[in-house]
Enzyme design. Structure first.
Site, PDB file in Angstrom:
ATOM      1  N   ASP A   1       0.852  -1.180   0.000  1.00  0.00           N
ATOM      2  CA  ASP A   1       0.000   0.000   0.000  1.00  0.00           C
ATOM      3  C   ASP A   1       0.895   1.240   0.000  1.00  0.00           C
ATOM      4  O   ASP A   1       2.087   1.156   0.335  1.00  0.00           O
ATOM      5  CB  ASP A   1      -0.883  -0.030   1.255  1.00  0.00           C
ATOM      6  CG  ASP A   1      -1.808   1.162   1.351  1.00  0.00           C
ATOM      7  OD1 ASP A   1      -2.340   1.582   0.317  1.00  0.00           O
ATOM      8  OD2 ASP A   1      -1.973   1.684   2.470  1.00  0.00           O
TER       9      ASP A   1
ATOM     10  N   ASP B   1      -6.943  -2.872   2.811  1.00  0.00           N
ATOM     11  CA  ASP B   1      -5.867  -3.828   2.555  1.00  0.00           C
ATOM     12  C   ASP B   1      -6.165  -5.212   3.132  1.00  0.00           C
ATOM     13  O   ASP B   1      -5.454  -6.171   2.832  1.00  0.00           O
ATOM     14  CB  ASP B   1      -4.550  -3.323   3.171  1.00  0.00           C
ATOM     15  CG  ASP B   1      -4.141  -1.969   2.621  1.00  0.00           C
ATOM     16  OD1 ASP B   1      -4.125  -1.832   1.386  1.00  0.00           O
ATOM     17  OD2 ASP B   1      -3.850  -1.063   3.418  1.00  0.00           O
TER      18      ASP B   1
ATOM     19  N   ASP C   1      -1.938  -0.769   5.846  1.00  0.00           N
ATOM     20  CA  ASP C   1      -2.376  -0.309   7.166  1.00  0.00           C
ATOM     21  C   ASP C   1      -3.863  -0.013   7.211  1.00  0.00           C
ATOM     22  O   ASP C   1      -4.419   0.235   8.264  1.00  0.00           O
ATOM     23  CB  ASP C   1      -1.604   0.945   7.581  1.00  0.00           C
ATOM     24  CG  ASP C   1      -1.952   2.148   6.700  1.00  0.00           C
ATOM     25  OD1 ASP C   1      -2.365   1.937   5.538  1.00  0.00           O
ATOM     26  OD2 ASP C   1      -1.804   3.291   7.164  1.00  0.00           O
TER      27      ASP C   1
END
Length: 917
Positions: A335, A636, A632
């Site tokens: 990410d 995700d 985070d």
């Protein structure tokens, strides 16, 4: 309905129809179920079979041959090996999960403002139902999904769901963003209001929200086997087949010997049945001896020690296998927001012509800039955590205050006592913010304004320079060029201007609050971005040089994602937006077959939604890739769960951490690179132990086979083999597991997922050294059978070689002292071979780094325990181990006499190094 909200009856009706606003928690596995999971290990399963066979043999010997209870030592030892291997892993994972639960607490009792029964009231978040009218303001977390019916300068942080830290929300269709991941008039549970306020009507609650869907998706069981599981499974099959083949050879050869060299001239069924039963027992013994009892425990100990040591490196490992699997990773899908970047907007660059050095001082222009940044804002700074100062309010305005703070300016001191004549908050429609204040620095009213450069430049006729305020016309092209440079790097830009104000002047349109004042003086422009973390670029470079394909998968815009990739060295000048980049919508439109054709070319996926990330992981795995995912945000979670290793950030969302295998406590990508190094080093340490353990097992199998074929008793007793195969191997595993990770492994490519854990060099070492040990030990047995030895000082190599092929009936049996010599020599052959195992996968000396503090504490201590344990067994073991005490001279002869095992190993490594160079 909209203004009055729901009635109490409508609330109950809605709750019955659509449910409550609570996420269904995942079913927690019982401790018993978690414990039983450990028995799925392939080697543990082989041990269970060996245990059953060993119990059968022991019971037969106990009842048929009136043997003592000592025959039960072997099955008890195997049982202990199984329980230790499973219990250690279970205990470490339970401990890690307890730490994780403390880290991951969450509450559903946060208060929310709603309209019910015509009144504004406050209720708990979990009490929200579909149809509720909810008021959201700056600082609030959106409690459910819903459509906006009112919005004023509303900006929300959607980074947990889309990766976008500042999404503008509006109810005006003209301002809707076509490429937005979710509609511009729609807000989602879990996003945070960073500016403005709005009113929404809830249309989804609990599991039906996007957050809830992601949460449920993150609980889908991932049955993908880890590379180590596959390799141990394969090794288990090899061991099983090999043991059956050897057992079969013994059975056939013994039958041939019976019918060829049988003492009796006539065939007797009773005698043959007794012989056949004994032969079958020998075959079963071979199967039991061939099983490396210490291997499961050694792997478990290695993983457990790595879990503990990785925690000191800010990696909280929840699932033990993740320690090693990180070393096999071939792709890392990461990410952007909060992982690669700091998830905190900051000033990246600025262009104030009057401040060419970009440093504030106490002159007039510096004071104007200070006041412009400190007074014309609604943001604050939170100093409660000295290590990380946080911005409260609009992230962009917070970035300006953070920059002031770094310059040593106390913004609160500047605000203290300042008279504010008028202030117009930032509006997404007009794209500016303005304040008219009584300036302490100038001693008169000053009109400060900041906003979109294209808006403010229209209202400026002068620019502040070192020479004073001059006509802006000659500078306009330079300012626009600078802005284009910033915007080309996907940065947000703000312009700052001022003028001497008149509180009574009509500066704003009374109907719209649009700026109508003219003749401002431009102070300059500032570029703001969410900067990459300081150590990320180097860590990404290290991962790429280690043969790992790094892909950025984010919900942010294509421009921002590509710019981050460029800064990290991931996106090169030769890369194409059409080939190496794809958006979530384009990815969704592709069939699996079409996606697989381009999947390895994709470096960046922008505007990715949660299930886009999960699909990317799944398709990569179908191509044989070992995928690690970092993230985070809640968006995700499905990908984190689907990956072989999911890595969440310490300050990430509860859902992300719940779905992950490892939590990076310091939020550093560098810790991820270290986890790869740990994983690869751990795998090499496991290979080192396999070399050590399998050498012992090959030697033991061949010794038993020779004994069976030659009709001699077992060279080593059951209790002696248990010491070698279980206790000694356990400390050998600790010794090898304690070896520190090597940065050299990051220069190698990831191993193949289908690779055997035993490589060709390992195979040569195992069989070469194992056969050498067997031949040497066979000679010792022959020697002691034909020569009565009471001290190794009387040992004669001439007699050793003369009796090597002497198969005549021995003049006497092997005494307890001679049995002790054989046992201790065998142990010390393994003792010195442990050094050779330490040097495996290295051209260096086995003695290199031996006196390192950490190595001494692990490897050195394990050697001391093995040595001490052998001394205690020999001295006090007596009948239980069939040993007798040895003299000091005998100990010295054995230690020195077996040392060539290490010496020859060192010589071969030195020759190999010379040839290589």
């Amino acid at each position: 309905m909209i203004h009055k909200g729901l009635t109490n009856e409508q609330v109950e009706e809605s709750r019955k129809k659509h449910g409550s606003n609570v996420l269904t928690p995942p079913e927690k596995e019982s401790l018993w179920h978690q414990f039983l999971e450990k028995f799925k290990d392939p080697i543990i399963r082989i041990l269970l079979i060996a245990l059953a066979l060993s119990v059968g043999v022991s019971l037969y010997e106990f009842f048929a041959h009136d043997e003592g209870l000592s025959v039960l030592f072997e099955p008890i030892g195997i049982f202990v090996a199984i329980m230790l291997a499973t219990c250690i892993g279970f205990a470490f994972e339970v401990s890690a999960n307890k730490k994780f639960e403390v880290l991951n607490k969450v509450s559903d009792d946060e208060e929310v403002k709603v309209v019910r029964n015509g009144n504004i009231t406050v209720i708990g978040r979990k009490e929200i139902v579909v149809g509720d009218v909810v008021i959201i303001e700056t600082g609030d977390e959106v409690p459910a999904d819903g459509e906006l019916i009112d919005a004023f300068s509303l900006q929300v942080n959607e980074s947990d769901l889309t990766g976008e830290p500042m999404a503008t929300k509006t109810i005006d269709p003209k301002d809707f963003k076509k490429d937005a991941t979710y509609p511009s008039n729609y807000v989602l549970r879990g996003s945070k209001v960073i500016d403005g306020h709005g009113v929404m009507i809830v249309d989804k609650v609990g599991d039906a929200t996007e957050w809830g869907k992601v949460y449920q998706g993150s609980q889908i069981d991932n049955n993908i086997k880890t590379p180590l599981d596959n390799q141990l499974d394969h090794l288990g099959k090899i061991i099983t087949v090999a043991s059956y083949i050897i057992a079969g050879v013994i059975l056939v050869m013994r039958l041939v010997m019976y019918f060829t060299f049988g003492e009796s001239e006539s065939f007797e069924w009773l005698s043959f049945a007794q012989y056949l039963l004994n032969t079958l027992m020998m075959a079963v013994t071979i199967i039991v001896v061939s099983v490396p009892e210490g291997l499961p425990m050694s792997v478990t100990l290695s993983l457990a020690l790595s879990m503990k040591r990785m925690l000191t490196a800010n990696n909280l490992v929840r699932k033990m296998h993740a320690c090693e699997t990180m070393g096999a990773a071939t792709v890392i899908c990461t990410d952007k927001t909060g992982t690669l970047t700091q998830n905190q907007m900051s000033v990246n660059d600025m262009s104030f012509p009057a401040l060419p050095e970009k440093q504030l001082s106490n002159n007039e222009i510096s004071n104007l800039i200070k006041e412009s940044l400190a007074l014309n804002t609604t943001a604050f700074l939170d100093f409660s955590d000295e290590k990380k100062i946080k911005a409260i309010g609009n992230p962009t305005e917070g970035a300006l205050l953070l920059w002031l703070n770094k310059q040593g300016v106390d913004y609160m001191q500047l605000r203290e006592g300042v008279k504010m004549y008028q202030q117009v908050p930032f509006s997404t429609k007009y794209k500016f913010m303005a304040s008219i204040v009584e300036s302490p620095a100038m001693g008169k009213p000053i009109f400060y304004v900041k906003g979109a450069p294209e808006i403010l430049l229209k209202h400026c006729n002068k620019i502040a320079t070192p020479e004073g305020n001059v006509d802006i016309t000659p500078y306009r092209l330079d300012v626009e060029k600078q802005l284009l440079e910033y915007q080309g790097k996907a940065m947000r830009t703000l312009a700052f201007a001022y003028k001497v104000g008149d509180p009574n002047e009509q500066s704003f349109d009374p109907n719209t609050d649009d700026l109508v004042a003219e003749n401002f003086i431009l102070l300059g422009v500032v570029a703001i971005a969410d900067p990459i973390r300081g150590d990320v670029a180097e860590a990404v470079k290290n991962c790429m040089s280690a043969g790992i394909d790094v892909k950025i998968v984010t919900g942010d815009t294509p421009g921002t994602a590509i710019e981050i990739g460029r800064q990290l060295g991931l996106w090169l000048g030769t890369d194409s937006k059409e080939v190496n980049h794809i958006t979530g919508k384009d990815w969704e439109a592709l069939s699996d077959e079409e996606a697989l054709k381009i999947i390895h070319k994709i470096k960046i996926m922008s505007r990715a939604r949660p299930m886009d990330k999960e699909r990317l992981v799944r398709l990569l795995q179908s191509e044989g890739e070992v995928v690690a995912v970092t993230g985070d945000g809640t968006n995700d979670a499905p990908a984190l769960k689907a990956a072989q290793v999911g890595l969440s950030m310490g300050d990430g969302t509860t859902v992300a951490k719940e779905a992950s295998d490892i939590t990076i406590l310091d939020n550093s990508f560098n810790s991820i690179a270290r986890a790869v190094m740990w994983g690869r080093s751990l795998y090499i340490n496991i290979q080192r132990f396999v070399v050590f353990q399998m050498t012992i097992n090959v030697a033991a199998c061949l010794i038993v086979m020779l004994g069976a074929l030659l009709g001699t008793e077992m060279v080593l007793t059951v209790t002696q083999m248990l010491w070698v195969n279980l206790i000694m191997d356990t400390f050998a595993a600790l010794a090898l597991a304690s070896l520190p990770p090597s940065e050299m492994v990051m220069k190698e490519k990831p191993r193949s997922r289908e690779a055997n854990i035993i490589t060709k060099p390992m195979m040569w070492s195992i069989f070469g050294v194992g056969i050498f040990f067997v031949l040497f030990m066979f000679g010792l047995v022959q020697y002691f059978k034909h020569a009565e030895v009471t001290s190794l000082a009387d040992f004669s190599f001439a007699e050793y070689f003369r009796n090597y092929f002497n198969f005549n009936i021995a003049s006497h049996g092997i005494s307890s002292l001679e049995q002790t010599y054989i046992f201790t020599i065998f142990v010390f052959l393994q003792f010195w071979n442990l050094f050779n195992a330490k040097a495996f996968h290295s051209d260096g000396s086995a003695l290199k780094g031996l006196f390192n503090k950490d190595v001494l504490a692990g490897f050195g201590l394990a050697l001391l325990v093995i040595f001490g344990g052998q001394y205690l067994i020999v001295t006090f073991g007596g009948e239980m181990f069939n040993v007798a005490p040895m003299s000091l001279n005998d100990w010295l002869y054995i230690i020195v006499g077996t040392f060539p095992v290490l010496f020859i190993g060192e010589a071969m490594r030195a020759i190999k190094k010379l040839v290589k160079n």
